[in-house]
Write a protein that holds these residues in place. Sequence first.
Motif, PDB file in Angstrom:
ATOM      1  N   HIS A 164       0.832  -1.207   0.000  1.00  0.00           N
ATOM      2  CA  HIS A 164       0.000   0.000   0.000  1.00  0.00           C
ATOM      3  C   HIS A 164       0.866   1.256   0.000  1.00  0.00           C
ATOM      4  O   HIS A 164       0.596   2.211  -0.738  1.00  0.00           O
ATOM      5  CB  HIS A 164      -0.946  -0.010   1.201  1.00  0.00           C
ATOM      6  CG  HIS A 164      -1.977   1.058   1.131  1.00  0.00           C
ATOM      7  ND1 HIS A 164      -1.999   2.121   2.001  1.00  0.00           N
ATOM      8  CD2 HIS A 164      -3.012   1.247   0.270  1.00  0.00           C
ATOM      9  CE1 HIS A 164      -3.005   2.912   1.686  1.00  0.00           C
ATOM     10  NE2 HIS A 164      -3.633   2.404   0.646  1.00  0.00           N
ATOM     11  N   ARG A 165       1.921   1.252   0.811  1.00  0.00           N
ATOM     12  CA  ARG A 165       2.843   2.402   0.830  1.00  0.00           C
ATOM     13  C   ARG A 165       3.494   2.591  -0.529  1.00  0.00           C
ATOM     14  O   ARG A 165       3.634   3.705  -1.021  1.00  0.00           O
ATOM     15  CB  ARG A 165       3.912   2.206   1.909  1.00  0.00           C
ATOM     16  CG  ARG A 165       3.454   2.565   3.300  1.00  0.00           C
ATOM     17  CD  ARG A 165       4.618   2.702   4.279  1.00  0.00           C
ATOM     18  NE  ARG A 165       5.502   1.536   4.299  1.00  0.00           N
ATOM     19  CZ  ARG A 165       5.320   0.461   5.058  1.00  0.00           C
ATOM     20  NH1 ARG A 165       4.293   0.401   5.870  1.00  0.00           N
ATOM     21  NH2 ARG A 165       6.175  -0.532   5.021  1.00  0.00           N
ATOM     22  N   ALA A 201       1.892   6.517  -6.961  1.00  0.00           N
ATOM     23  CA  ALA A 201       0.839   7.445  -7.373  1.00  0.00           C
ATOM     24  C   ALA A 201       1.325   8.889  -7.256  1.00  0.00           C
ATOM     25  O   ALA A 201       1.103   9.702  -8.163  1.00  0.00           O
ATOM     26  CB  ALA A 201      -0.401   7.222  -6.518  1.00  0.00           C
ATOM     27  N   THR A 202       1.989   9.205  -6.163  1.00  0.00           N
ATOM     28  CA  THR A 202       2.520  10.552  -5.966  1.00  0.00           C
ATOM     29  C   THR A 202       3.532  10.895  -7.047  1.00  0.00           C
ATOM     30  O   THR A 202       3.521  12.000  -7.595  1.00  0.00           O
ATOM     31  CB  THR A 202       3.171  10.667  -4.575  1.00  0.00           C
ATOM     32  OG1 THR A 202       2.186  10.374  -3.583  1.00  0.00           O
ATOM     33  CG2 THR A 202       3.733  12.047  -4.338  1.00  0.00           C
ATOM     34  N   GLU A 250      -3.968   5.451  -9.696  1.00  0.00           N
ATOM     35  CA  GLU A 250      -2.753   4.676  -9.993  1.00  0.00           C
ATOM     36  C   GLU A 250      -3.078   3.190 -10.100  1.00  0.00           C
ATOM     37  O   GLU A 250      -2.609   2.499 -11.009  1.00  0.00           O
ATOM     38  CB  GLU A 250      -1.692   4.920  -8.915  1.00  0.00           C
ATOM     39  CG  GLU A 250      -0.357   4.272  -9.221  1.00  0.00           C
ATOM     40  CD  GLU A 250       0.353   4.894 -10.407  1.00  0.00           C
ATOM     41  OE1 GLU A 250       1.243   4.212 -10.967  1.00  0.00           O
ATOM     42  OE2 GLU A 250       0.060   6.029 -10.794  1.00  0.00           O
ATOM     43  N   ILE A 251      -3.887   2.686  -9.186  1.00  0.00           N
ATOM     44  CA  ILE A 251      -4.274   1.271  -9.215  1.00  0.00           C
ATOM     45  C   ILE A 251      -5.055   0.971 -10.486  1.00  0.00           C
ATOM     46  O   ILE A 251      -4.837  -0.060 -11.135  1.00  0.00           O
ATOM     47  CB  ILE A 251      -5.078   0.909  -7.954  1.00  0.00           C
ATOM     48  CG1 ILE A 251      -4.156   0.977  -6.723  1.00  0.00           C
ATOM     49  CG2 ILE A 251      -5.723  -0.464  -8.078  1.00  0.00           C
ATOM     50  CD1 ILE A 251      -4.879   0.906  -5.400  1.00  0.00           C
TER      51      ILE A 251
END
Length: 77
Positions: free
Chosen positions: A14-15, A21-22, A31-32
């Motif tokens: 997740h991180r 994404a950032t 992003e996913i």
Amino acid sequence: MSSVTVRNIPEATHRALKLRATQHGRSTEAEIRTILENAVRPALGMGTALAAVGQSLGGVTLDLPRDPRAVDAAGFE
């Protein structure tokens, strides 16, 4: 559009998704979506893939003269 819920994602994953994404200027959800679309979408369209196969086999030259006559308009009566 459909929705999918994914549970039990490891915290490290997740991180990593949030960081990725950032880096791409997107939300984690966007992003996913991008990752999933890229994973299942064909890299080439069907026509491009068929043309590549033809080229790999030496290609085909078609000598088809173009018909110079004008085409009649379609009728929708």
